[in-house]
Motif scaffolding. Structure first.
Motif, PDB file in Angstrom:
ATOM      1  N   PRO A  14       0.838  -1.211   0.000  1.00  0.00           N
ATOM      2  CA  PRO A  14       0.000   0.000   0.000  1.00  0.00           C
ATOM      3  C   PRO A  14       0.868   1.254   0.000  1.00  0.00           C
ATOM      4  N   GLY A  15       0.453   2.217  -0.813  1.00  0.00           N
ATOM      5  CA  GLY A  15       1.222   3.441  -0.976  1.00  0.00           C
ATOM      6  C   GLY A  15       2.249   3.378  -2.088  1.00  0.00           C
ATOM      7  N   GLY A  16       2.459   2.201  -2.634  1.00  0.00           N
ATOM      8  CA  GLY A  16       3.432   2.026  -3.694  1.00  0.00           C
ATOM      9  C   GLY A  16       2.904   2.412  -5.064  1.00  0.00           C
ATOM     10  N   SER A  17       3.753   2.191  -6.073  1.00  0.00           N
ATOM     11  CA  SER A  17       3.425   2.573  -7.446  1.00  0.00           C
ATOM     12  C   SER A  17       3.700   1.434  -8.409  1.00  0.00           C
ATOM     13  N   LEU A  18       2.958   1.425  -9.488  1.00  0.00           N
ATOM     14  CA  LEU A  18       3.192   0.522 -10.611  1.00  0.00           C
ATOM     15  C   LEU A  18       2.854   1.258 -11.887  1.00  0.00           C
ATOM     16  N   ARG A  19       3.491   0.856 -12.981  1.00  0.00           N
ATOM     17  CA  ARG A  19       3.111   1.380 -14.284  1.00  0.00           C
ATOM     18  C   ARG A  19       2.737   0.210 -15.186  1.00  0.00           C
ATOM     19  N   LEU A  20       1.526   0.228 -15.647  1.00  0.00           N
ATOM     20  CA  LEU A  20       1.054  -0.775 -16.592  1.00  0.00           C
ATOM     21  C   LEU A  20       1.263  -0.266 -18.011  1.00  0.00           C
ATOM     22  N   SER A  21       1.544  -1.214 -18.901  1.00  0.00           N
ATOM     23  CA  SER A  21       1.694  -0.899 -20.316  1.00  0.00           C
ATOM     24  C   SER A  21       0.764  -1.780 -21.127  1.00  0.00           C
ATOM     25  N   ARG A  71      -0.365   7.998 -23.497  1.00  0.00           N
ATOM     26  CA  ARG A  71      -0.157   7.179 -24.680  1.00  0.00           C
ATOM     27  C   ARG A  71       1.080   7.650 -25.427  1.00  0.00           C
ATOM     28  N   ASP A  72       1.704   6.700 -26.121  1.00  0.00           N
ATOM     29  CA  ASP A  72       2.826   6.993 -27.002  1.00  0.00           C
ATOM     30  C   ASP A  72       2.464   6.415 -28.354  1.00  0.00           C
ATOM     31  N   ASN A  73       2.040   7.260 -29.264  1.00  0.00           N
ATOM     32  CA  ASN A  73       1.564   6.775 -30.561  1.00  0.00           C
ATOM     33  C   ASN A  73       2.694   6.152 -31.388  1.00  0.00           C
ATOM     34  N   ALA A  74       3.887   6.652 -31.240  1.00  0.00           N
ATOM     35  CA  ALA A  74       5.019   6.073 -31.979  1.00  0.00           C
ATOM     36  C   ALA A  74       5.282   4.640 -31.553  1.00  0.00           C
ATOM     37  N   LYS A  75       5.063   4.349 -30.278  1.00  0.00           N
ATOM     38  CA  LYS A  75       5.266   2.988 -29.763  1.00  0.00           C
ATOM     39  C   LYS A  75       3.969   2.184 -29.745  1.00  0.00           C
ATOM     40  N   LYS A  76       2.861   2.800 -30.130  1.00  0.00           N
ATOM     41  CA  LYS A  76       1.549   2.137 -30.107  1.00  0.00           C
ATOM     42  C   LYS A  76       1.281   1.539 -28.724  1.00  0.00           C
ATOM     43  N   THR A  77       1.521   2.331 -27.730  1.00  0.00           N
ATOM     44  CA  THR A  77       1.414   1.847 -26.358  1.00  0.00           C
ATOM     45  C   THR A  77       0.653   2.862 -25.510  1.00  0.00           C
ATOM     46  N   VAL A  78      -0.207   2.322 -24.643  1.00  0.00           N
ATOM     47  CA  VAL A  78      -0.888   3.151 -23.661  1.00  0.00           C
ATOM     48  C   VAL A  78      -0.423   2.714 -22.278  1.00  0.00           C
ATOM     49  N   TYR A  79      -0.291   3.675 -21.389  1.00  0.00           N
ATOM     50  CA  TYR A  79       0.238   3.426 -20.059  1.00  0.00           C
ATOM     51  C   TYR A  79      -0.785   3.797 -18.991  1.00  0.00           C
ATOM     52  N   LEU A  80      -0.634   3.160 -17.845  1.00  0.00           N
ATOM     53  CA  LEU A  80      -1.396   3.572 -16.674  1.00  0.00           C
ATOM     54  C   LEU A  80      -0.416   3.641 -15.513  1.00  0.00           C
ATOM     55  N   GLN A  81      -0.077   4.866 -15.136  1.00  0.00           N
ATOM     56  CA  GLN A  81       0.778   5.084 -13.976  1.00  0.00           C
ATOM     57  C   GLN A  81      -0.107   5.120 -12.751  1.00  0.00           C
ATOM     58  N   MET A  82       0.174   4.220 -11.812  1.00  0.00           N
ATOM     59  CA  MET A  82      -0.656   4.102 -10.613  1.00  0.00           C
ATOM     60  C   MET A  82       0.199   4.414  -9.391  1.00  0.00           C
ATOM     61  N   ASN A  83      -0.154   5.472  -8.701  1.00  0.00           N
ATOM     62  CA  ASN A  83       0.538   5.890  -7.486  1.00  0.00           C
ATOM     63  C   ASN A  83      -0.383   5.780  -6.282  1.00  0.00           C
ATOM     64  N   SER A  84       0.213   5.818  -5.112  1.00  0.00           N
ATOM     65  CA  SER A  84      -0.568   5.763  -3.862  1.00  0.00           C
ATOM     66  C   SER A  84      -1.574   4.613  -3.888  1.00  0.00           C
ATOM     67  N   LEU A  85      -1.086   3.458  -4.275  1.00  0.00           N
ATOM     68  CA  LEU A  85      -1.979   2.313  -4.434  1.00  0.00           C
ATOM     69  C   LEU A  85      -2.573   1.879  -3.098  1.00  0.00           C
ATOM     70  N   LYS A  86      -3.813   1.420  -3.191  1.00  0.00           N
ATOM     71  CA  LYS A  86      -4.562   0.968  -2.019  1.00  0.00           C
ATOM     72  C   LYS A  86      -4.957  -0.496  -2.200  1.00  0.00           C
TER      73      LYS A  86
END
Length: 115
Positions: A14-21, A71-86
């Motif tokens: 809890p309180g940590g971060s992750l980035r999904l791609s 999103r990064d259209n050049a990489k065709k990738t969408v991200y979800l930066q998740m902070n303060s996770l519960k």
């Protein structure tokens, strides 16, 4: 047709971060509205965040201020930066888009928030 492949999930305190791609196939990624959904055990799948081709974003109220979709259209990738996770953010997270009235989903990536 669009193929979506998510990555980046894991176990975090809890309180940590992750980035999904979410990496997408196809040549028209830049025109697509992309979305992140999540589904916890015994719960309905819910929309977490969306990003349009013009980068306009929308968020589930409970994640507003903690999560950021990009999103990064050049990489065709969408991200979800998740902070303060519960702990209540624990779920299987999916990437989704719609093309010609057909929904495309990734296989999902598990996010577990626990001490």
């Amino acid at each position: 047709q669009v193929q979506l492949v998510e990555s980046g999930g894991g176990l975090v305190q809890p309180g940590g971060s992750l980035r999904l791609s979410c990496a997408a196939s196809g040549s028209i990624f830049r025109l697509l509205t992309m979305a992140w959904y999540r589904q916890a055990p015994g719960e309905q799948r819910e929309m977490v965040a969306t990003i349009r081709s013009d980068t306009n974003t929308n968020y589930l109220p409970s994640v507003l201020g903690r999560f950021t979709i990009s999103r990064d259209n050049a990489k065709k990738t969408v991200y979800l930066q998740m902070n303060s996770l519960k702990p209540e953010d624990t779920a299987l997270y999916y990437c989704k888009t719609t093309l010609y009235n057909t929904d495309y989903w990734g296989q999902g990536t598990q996010v577990t928030v626990s001490s």
